[in-house]
Structures are given as C-alpha cells and as structure tokens.
Design an enzyme around this catalytic site. Sequence first.
Site, PDB file in Angstrom:
ATOM      1  N   ASN A 152     -29.407  32.256  79.541  1.00  0.00           N
ATOM      2  CA  ASN A 152     -29.615  30.899  80.069  1.00  0.00           C
ATOM      3  C   ASN A 152     -28.717  29.844  79.424  1.00  0.00           C
ATOM      4  O   ASN A 152     -28.456  28.812  80.031  1.00  0.00           O
ATOM      5  CB  ASN A 152     -31.096  30.506  80.002  1.00  0.00           C
ATOM      6  CG  ASN A 152     -31.576  30.269  78.589  1.00  0.00           C
ATOM      7  OD1 ASN A 152     -31.137  30.956  77.675  1.00  0.00           O
ATOM      8  ND2 ASN A 152     -32.460  29.319  78.416  1.00  0.00           N
ATOM      9  N   GLY A 228     -34.400  34.936  72.915  1.00  0.00           N
ATOM     10  CA  GLY A 228     -34.785  35.561  74.178  1.00  0.00           C
ATOM     11  C   GLY A 228     -36.284  35.516  74.364  1.00  0.00           C
ATOM     12  O   GLY A 228     -36.957  34.621  73.835  1.00  0.00           O
ATOM     13  N   SER A 229     -36.794  36.493  75.079  1.00  0.00           N
ATOM     14  CA  SER A 229     -38.221  36.478  75.441  1.00  0.00           C
ATOM     15  C   SER A 229     -39.099  36.924  74.273  1.00  0.00           C
ATOM     16  O   SER A 229     -38.650  37.631  73.365  1.00  0.00           O
ATOM     17  CB  SER A 229     -38.432  37.418  76.624  1.00  0.00           C
ATOM     18  OG  SER A 229     -38.121  38.746  76.227  1.00  0.00           O
ATOM     19  N   ASN A 230     -40.381  36.567  74.357  1.00  0.00           N
ATOM     20  CA  ASN A 230     -41.335  37.007  73.335  1.00  0.00           C
ATOM     21  C   ASN A 230     -41.534  38.514  73.351  1.00  0.00           C
ATOM     22  O   ASN A 230     -41.694  39.135  72.299  1.00  0.00           O
ATOM     23  CB  ASN A 230     -42.681  36.314  73.538  1.00  0.00           C
ATOM     24  CG  ASN A 230     -42.620  34.906  73.039  1.00  0.00           C
ATOM     25  OD1 ASN A 230     -41.900  34.089  73.601  1.00  0.00           O
ATOM     26  ND2 ASN A 230     -43.327  34.610  71.976  1.00  0.00           N
ATOM     27  N   GLY A 233     -38.474  39.874  71.586  1.00  0.00           N
ATOM     28  CA  GLY A 233     -38.360  39.334  70.230  1.00  0.00           C
ATOM     29  C   GLY A 233     -39.408  39.904  69.289  1.00  0.00           C
ATOM     30  O   GLY A 233     -39.093  40.278  68.149  1.00  0.00           O
ATOM     31  N   GLU A 250     -35.849  33.309  68.159  1.00  0.00           N
ATOM     32  CA  GLU A 250     -36.234  32.105  68.901  1.00  0.00           C
ATOM     33  C   GLU A 250     -36.622  32.550  70.298  1.00  0.00           C
ATOM     34  O   GLU A 250     -35.813  33.150  71.003  1.00  0.00           O
ATOM     35  CB  GLU A 250     -35.075  31.103  68.947  1.00  0.00           C
ATOM     36  CG  GLU A 250     -34.970  30.221  67.717  1.00  0.00           C
ATOM     37  CD  GLU A 250     -36.222  29.412  67.418  1.00  0.00           C
ATOM     38  OE1 GLU A 250     -36.936  29.026  68.368  1.00  0.00           O
ATOM     39  OE2 GLU A 250     -36.512  29.201  66.236  1.00  0.00           O
ATOM     40  N   CYS A 284     -35.166  26.976  77.623  1.00  0.00           N
ATOM     41  CA  CYS A 284     -36.328  27.219  76.753  1.00  0.00           C
ATOM     42  C   CYS A 284     -37.084  25.921  76.520  1.00  0.00           C
ATOM     43  O   CYS A 284     -38.283  25.937  76.278  1.00  0.00           O
ATOM     44  CB  CYS A 284     -35.875  27.833  75.445  1.00  0.00           C
ATOM     45  SG  CYS A 284     -34.546  26.935  74.672  1.00  0.00           S
ATOM     46  N   GLU A 462     -32.509  27.336  63.622  1.00  0.00           N
ATOM     47  CA  GLU A 462     -31.082  27.433  63.925  1.00  0.00           C
ATOM     48  C   GLU A 462     -30.473  26.040  63.865  1.00  0.00           C
ATOM     49  O   GLU A 462     -31.180  25.033  63.842  1.00  0.00           O
ATOM     50  CB  GLU A 462     -30.892  28.011  65.322  1.00  0.00           C
ATOM     51  CG  GLU A 462     -31.566  29.363  65.473  1.00  0.00           C
ATOM     52  CD  GLU A 462     -30.957  30.183  66.573  1.00  0.00           C
ATOM     53  OE1 GLU A 462     -29.884  30.755  66.344  1.00  0.00           O
ATOM     54  OE2 GLU A 462     -31.540  30.234  67.659  1.00  0.00           O
TER      55      GLU A 462
END
Length: 491
Positions: A152, A228-230, A233, A250, A284, A462
């Site tokens: 994204n 990325g996605s949970n 992650g 993240e 996000c 970050e």
Amino acid sequence: MQNQLIQNYIGGAFSAPAAGRTQDNINPANGQSLGQVVVSSAAEIETAVHAAKTAAYAWRMLPAPKRGEILFRAQHILRQRKEEVARALSLEEGKSIADATGEVQRAINCFEFSAGEGRRSFGQVIPSELPNNLIYTRRIPLGVVALITPWNFPLAIPVWKAAAALVCGNTIVFKPASSTPWCAHLLTEILIEAGIPAGVWNVVYGPGGSLGDALVKHRDVAAISFTGSNEIGQRLYGLGAAHNKKVQCEMGGKNAIIVLDDADLDLAATAAVQGAFYSSGQRCTATSRAVVMKSVLSTFCERVVEKARALKVGPGTEPGVQVGPLVDSKQLSTVLSYLDIGKREARLLLGGSRLDGALAAGYFVAPTVFCDVERTHRIFQEEIFGPVLSIAAAEDEAHAFALANDSSYGLSSSVYTRDVGRVFRYIDLVETGILHVNSPTVGGEAQVPFGGLKDTGVGGREQGTTALDFFTEWQSVYIDYTGTRRTASFY
Ligand code: NAP
C-alpha cells in the site's frame, strides 16, 4: 520502464532465480499486465543473505557520514525522477497521481532525514565511579537485516526502513510485496545510481510465505522489520522470537475520527472523506470509523455523503481522479464481503458495491458510508482496508473517547473540537500511537516517530530518531587509563 522483466538484485547484479519462473505485474485499474517479475525461492534468499553478510564488514566500517552521503544522493535522484516514479506507483498500486506524488515526497523526506543521522547518531559519555576511567556508549549495526513490506506504500515504507537501516551500517535483504515489484525495482535503480556498494542492498521477489520463513529462520539474519497485516505479523513475530531475532512489526489499524458537538462540521466531514476514501482507504492510517456526538450526527452524515458523492473515481493516472482502484482481486473480494456484512449490520448511506461500466475491468469499489454502526459490529471492529466509513453515534465526550478506544488496534486517531480542554482530555485518554487535532487521521512526517499501540505495533517505532533504536545495538565501553591494578572491584 513498462513491460520489462523485473529481476532480483543480489550482490550488486541483477539475476534471475534458478527455477526461472515469472509472473505478471497487474495494473489494478484495468487488469492488464505492466510487465513481468521473477518468482524466487528460498535458494535466492540464501544467496542474498550470503551477499549481504559478505558486504557487512566494509559497510559498517565506512564512516556513518559517508553512508549518509549515499542516502543524500539517493534523495536527490529520487527528487529528479519524482514524476516518473509517481506515475509508476500510480499504475502499479492504483492510488491517484496526487497521492502517489505525496508518497514519493515522503520517501524523499525519509532519505533526507536519515542521511543526516549519519552525522548525529550520538552515544553518551557516562560518569564512572572509579578515577581515571572513561565510560562511553556507542551504537553498532545489527548486521544483515530483512525488510518485508506491504503493497500500500510500496515506495515510502521500504525507504523509511532502508534509509534508517543503511545509515546505521546494516546490510539488507529486501522482500517487497508481490503486487508492487516495479516500485522496488525503481528504488533499487536509484540506490545503485547513488553508489550503494555491491551486497549492501539485495532484493528478492517472490511469495511472502516461503521467502519470509527462509529469511526469519536464517542464522545470518539479525533482525526483521515487517509492515503488513496482523495475521502475518503475529506469526512472524513468534517465529522470530523462536530464532532469537530482533523483530519489529507494524500492522493493522481501525482509525477513528472523533467529532464532538462544538466541531467545525464542514472541516470534520472533509477530513473524514479524505481519510476514508483517498488511496481507496488502503492506508494503515485510513479513517475507517467516525465517532460522532448525537446532536451533530445527522448534519455530519449529510455533509460526508455530499462530499463523498462528489469524489472522482477512476484510474489513478487520469487527471482529477481522487479515488483509484483496490490493489488486486483478493483485496476486492475482501472489501466486497465487508460491504455485504455492513449491509446486514448497519444502514447504508452511500455506495456499497463494485463499480462497473467503464471501470468494470478494474478493481473499483464505490466510496461507501454506513451509519447506525454499533461497537459490536464487525465493520466497527475489523480492518476492511477499502473505501468504507463506519459512523457510530456517541452520547457525550466520554462515550466518544470510549468508543474510539473500543478497538484492538491503536495506530492513529483524530479529534474535531474547538475546546482546548477537550483537546487535552483526548490526548490523555485516547489510546493511539499517533493523535491528530483538527486534522485527518492520515499523514505523518519523516522526522517523527511512526507506529501504533495495542495490536498495531510491536518492536519499537519507525522513522524519526527512534528508528535508530531498532536498527542498532548499544555497546558500553570502559577505558581504564590508570595503568595500575584496580583497588576497587567491579561487581
Ligand atoms: P500482508 O499480506 O501481511 O503482506 C505484507 C508483506 O508480508 C508482503 O511482502 C507479503 O508478501 C509478506 N508475507 C506474506 N506472508 C508472509 C509470511 N508467511 N512470512 C513473511 N512475510 C510474509 O499485508 P498487505 O496486505 O501487503 O498489507 C496490508 C496490511 O498492512 C494492512 O493490514 C495494513 O494496515 C498494514 N499496514 C500497516 C502499516 C503500519 O505502519 N502500521 C503501514 C502500511 C500497511 P506477499 O506480497 O508476497 O504476500
């Protein structure tokens, strides 16, 4: 360049994987191929990690300001190629040219900020309890780090990770999202032109599952920075822990705009529309919930619908388009399934379907607004990652903050109010890593820490100077200049 074959970049050379497989890189606005990209396997991860390990010593011994100079050059080259890169980004990911240009600018800013860290990554001199004893701390690089990124923000996220990692003296193996290899390739071209030494920057294209596992388990990879996605992650975080890796993840968000009864409603509605629908809600930090006090709810809903209806939807590269397509067919079917769920759970005010006609060949969904959304509804709790805004009513200020906090995520939020007391109560009470007052939930600056609380983020922030904390370890140095045996002992 369109219609090229994008290849891995390992050890300072472009190469094709041994198995020789390729796949199409699809334009989400029309389903047509933009070119081809190689599909790698764990064997290419092995080669890339080896190249990164081989280059690590020379890179860490290069003075940090010299490493920073390469990043400054990259920033300069990206600025010169801004239009071309923004166009590629828009074609490949789908976001509008305006959003894509904004993303390229963010990447420029990240390069610029991290480059300066080459002259600033200070340690401390610490007083000793002993005479004639110097104690200081210094940051040292981790070694080989792996970067795994989503589609994204296919340029800005790789740059904000890579620039920080590189200036700290790490070498990199980068696994970009499979949907956006072109942006990764353009970034590679820019780093090469900027003078990145062979082996310091390595890119391997292919499926996250097999490549990700190979990276996380590899004994020579010291750390993994993932966005990325949970779902992915959390798995990766556990796997990393089992292999003693430093891991930063993240992940998702379900960001709320809170509209109190003294808000400038026009401003708040504009922010909600911008936050929910630009980039097709695939940010996000996208505004996916609006929590609105009851007394202003109907006016707010009317204005949101009016503004959302006026949005121009179409291919991101077309002039004036504000909302592009979703990135791929998988994302399209996820969003469509949430539209069905939303229609069962709440009241549809606008949109609610895929767009056809001239847009039928792409992955377009109409900007969608649901109201009468309850805290127990799935469209209130789950990340949709599409152009969907769920509006819930709040009784009062305390209820509004409680509803905003009623989420497992904690990335970003915003409040609209003119009351300074409410502003500070919002800052004290709302549980997100990023808080905006009278501005949308989206956006951020390169010099500021970025990341979320709760299930959104683990492993440290970050961007900003906090990025250095992830990409370095501290060493503590004791220098005894007495020339004699110590009478006091260390415990
Ligand atoms: P994703 O499916 O989790 O993929 C992210 C990256 O992980 C991709 O490069 C993917 O490769 C790779 N991957 C897939 N399976 C893996 C595995 N088993 N092991 C290691 N890596 C694996 O996420 P996405 O759909 O690309 O991105 C959308 C998500 O990112 C949303 O949840 C969004 O909120 C989140 N996001 C968060 C932030 C933030 O800063 N908090 C910023 C942007 C996006 P493939 O592409 O090959 O599958």
